[in-house]
Design an enzyme around this catalytic site. Structure first.
Site, short mmCIF file in Angstrom:
data_model
loop_
_atom_site.label_atom_id
_atom_site.label_comp_id
_atom_site.label_asym_id
_atom_site.label_seq_id
_atom_site.Cartn_x
_atom_site.Cartn_y
_atom_site.Cartn_z
N ASN A 19 0.94 -0.93 -0.04
CA ASN A 19 0.02 0.12 -0.07
C ASN A 19 0.85 1.09 0.06
OD1 ASN A 19 -3.00 -0.43 0.10
ND2 ASN A 19 -2.26 -1.89 1.61
N ARG A 96 -0.07 -3.02 14.92
CA ARG A 96 -0.18 -2.53 16.27
C ARG A 96 -1.56 -1.85 16.67
NH1 ARG A 96 2.91 -5.25 19.17
NH2 ARG A 96 2.41 -3.87 20.81
N HIS A 114 -8.60 -1.72 5.74
CA HIS A 114 -8.77 -3.00 6.45
C HIS A 114 -9.28 -3.90 5.26
CE1 HIS A 114 -9.50 -5.72 9.46
NE2 HIS A 114 -10.91 -6.00 9.10
N LEU A 149 -11.65 -0.45 17.54
CA LEU A 149 -10.54 -1.21 16.60
C LEU A 149 -11.27 -1.73 15.38
CD1 LEU A 149 -7.84 -2.60 16.06
CD2 LEU A 149 -8.83 -4.66 17.00
N GLN A 178 -7.40 -3.90 -5.17
CA GLN A 178 -8.51 -2.94 -5.03
C GLN A 178 -8.26 -1.93 -3.73
OE1 GLN A 178 -11.11 -2.43 -6.99
NE2 GLN A 178 -10.19 -4.24 -8.11
C1 GRF Z 1 -3.17 -5.07 3.66
O1 GRF Z 1 -3.73 -6.26 3.41
C2 GRF Z 1 -3.92 -4.16 4.50
O2 GRF Z 1 -5.40 -4.15 4.21
C3 GRF Z 1 -3.89 -4.73 6.06
O3 GRF Z 1 -2.67 -4.96 6.04
C4 GRF Z 1 -1.94 -5.39 4.64
C5 GRF Z 1 -0.76 -4.59 4.42
O4 GRF Z 1 -0.37 -5.14 3.27
N1 GRF Z 1 -4.22 -3.74 6.97
P1 GRF Z 1 1.14 -4.14 2.57
O5 GRF Z 1 2.11 -4.03 3.78
O6 GRF Z 1 0.37 -2.73 2.28
O7 GRF Z 1 1.50 -4.87 1.43
#
Ligand code: GRF
Length: 221
Positions: A19, A96, A114, A149, A178
């Site tokens: 991400n 965390r 999420h 949370l 996505q």
């Molecule tokens: C993603 O699936 C996000 O939705 C979740 O943790 C994962 C992180 O993936 N919270 P990355 O480290 O961004 O590849």
């Protein structure tokens, strides 16, 4: 923020950083009118730190294991974030649980992604839980972070089908594509001053969003 000025993002990670990579690319392409001022990890081994360094972004590691309590860790994290004067703080696979010490001062300026269609499946193992429940679809939610949370007001969701034979891994691979689309999009809305957290929940252009956020379709972009 003055017109034409770029927003400042602080991005918090714990691992792979895909991400984060989507944000790096969205900033580079101009799709997101922002600069990533710092990437902070609680995990020294997070490969996302290498992605940030490769993009010339300052990195910091604050290892939660060096602190006697969640609150002490959160206070150190909050101090570091404050130093960078970020307009928006992006949790991107930050694994965390955060306490009010960190969350409250950033109310309305803290987003998370999420990997489920919240309010379904807060917490971990979201893809396996969707498969075990026999769901026909899964997805991802970008939401404001509040003290509950994975329970803050949703901003946008994207859906993917669950296909016979899917595993948690194959489903995660479909969902993450996505994530990389809708998370920078929500951040851009915020940077542009279009997105707010109010007592009524998340508002876009002054209008309250549906309880599960905007249902992403290609035309939204
Ligand atoms: C993603 O699936 C996000 O939705 C979740 O943790 C994962 C992180 O993936 N919270 P990355 O480290 O961004 O590849």
């Amino acid at each position: 923020m003055r017109p034409g000025q770029k927003g400042r993002l602080a991005i918090l990670i714990s691992g792979r950083g895909s991400n984060l990579q989507a944000f790096i690319e969205a900033c580079a392409s101009g799709q997101l009118a922002a600069e990533i001022c710092v990437v902070i990890s609680n995990n020294p081994a997070a490969t996302g730190l290498d992605r940030a360094a490769a993009a010339g972004i300052p990195t910091r590691c604050i290892d939660h294991r060096d602190f006697p309590s969640r609150e002490a860790f959160d206070a150190a994290l909050a101090r570091e974030v404050a130093l960078w004067r970020a307009d928006l703080v992006i949790l991107a696979g930050f694994m965390r649980i955060l306490t009010p010490v960190f969350i409250q001062p950033l109310a309305g300026r803290l987003l998370n992604v999420h990997p489920s269609l919240l309010p379904k499946y807060p917490g971990l193992q979201t893809h396996q839980r969707a498969l075990d429940a026999g769901d026909q679809e899964a997805g991802v939610t970008v939401h404001f972070v509040t003290l509950e949370l994975d329970g803050g007001p949703p901003i946008i969701q994207a859906r993917v089908p669950i296909i016979p034979g899917d595993t948690a891994e194959s489903l995660a691979a479909r969902v993450i594509v996505q994530e990389h689309v809708i998370y920078p999009l929500a951040a851009q809305w915020h940077i542009a001053g279009r997105l707010q957290l109010t007592e009524q929940g998340a508002c876009l252009d002054g209008k309250p969003l549906p309880a599960t956020g905007i249902d992403y379709r290609q035309e939204v972009a």
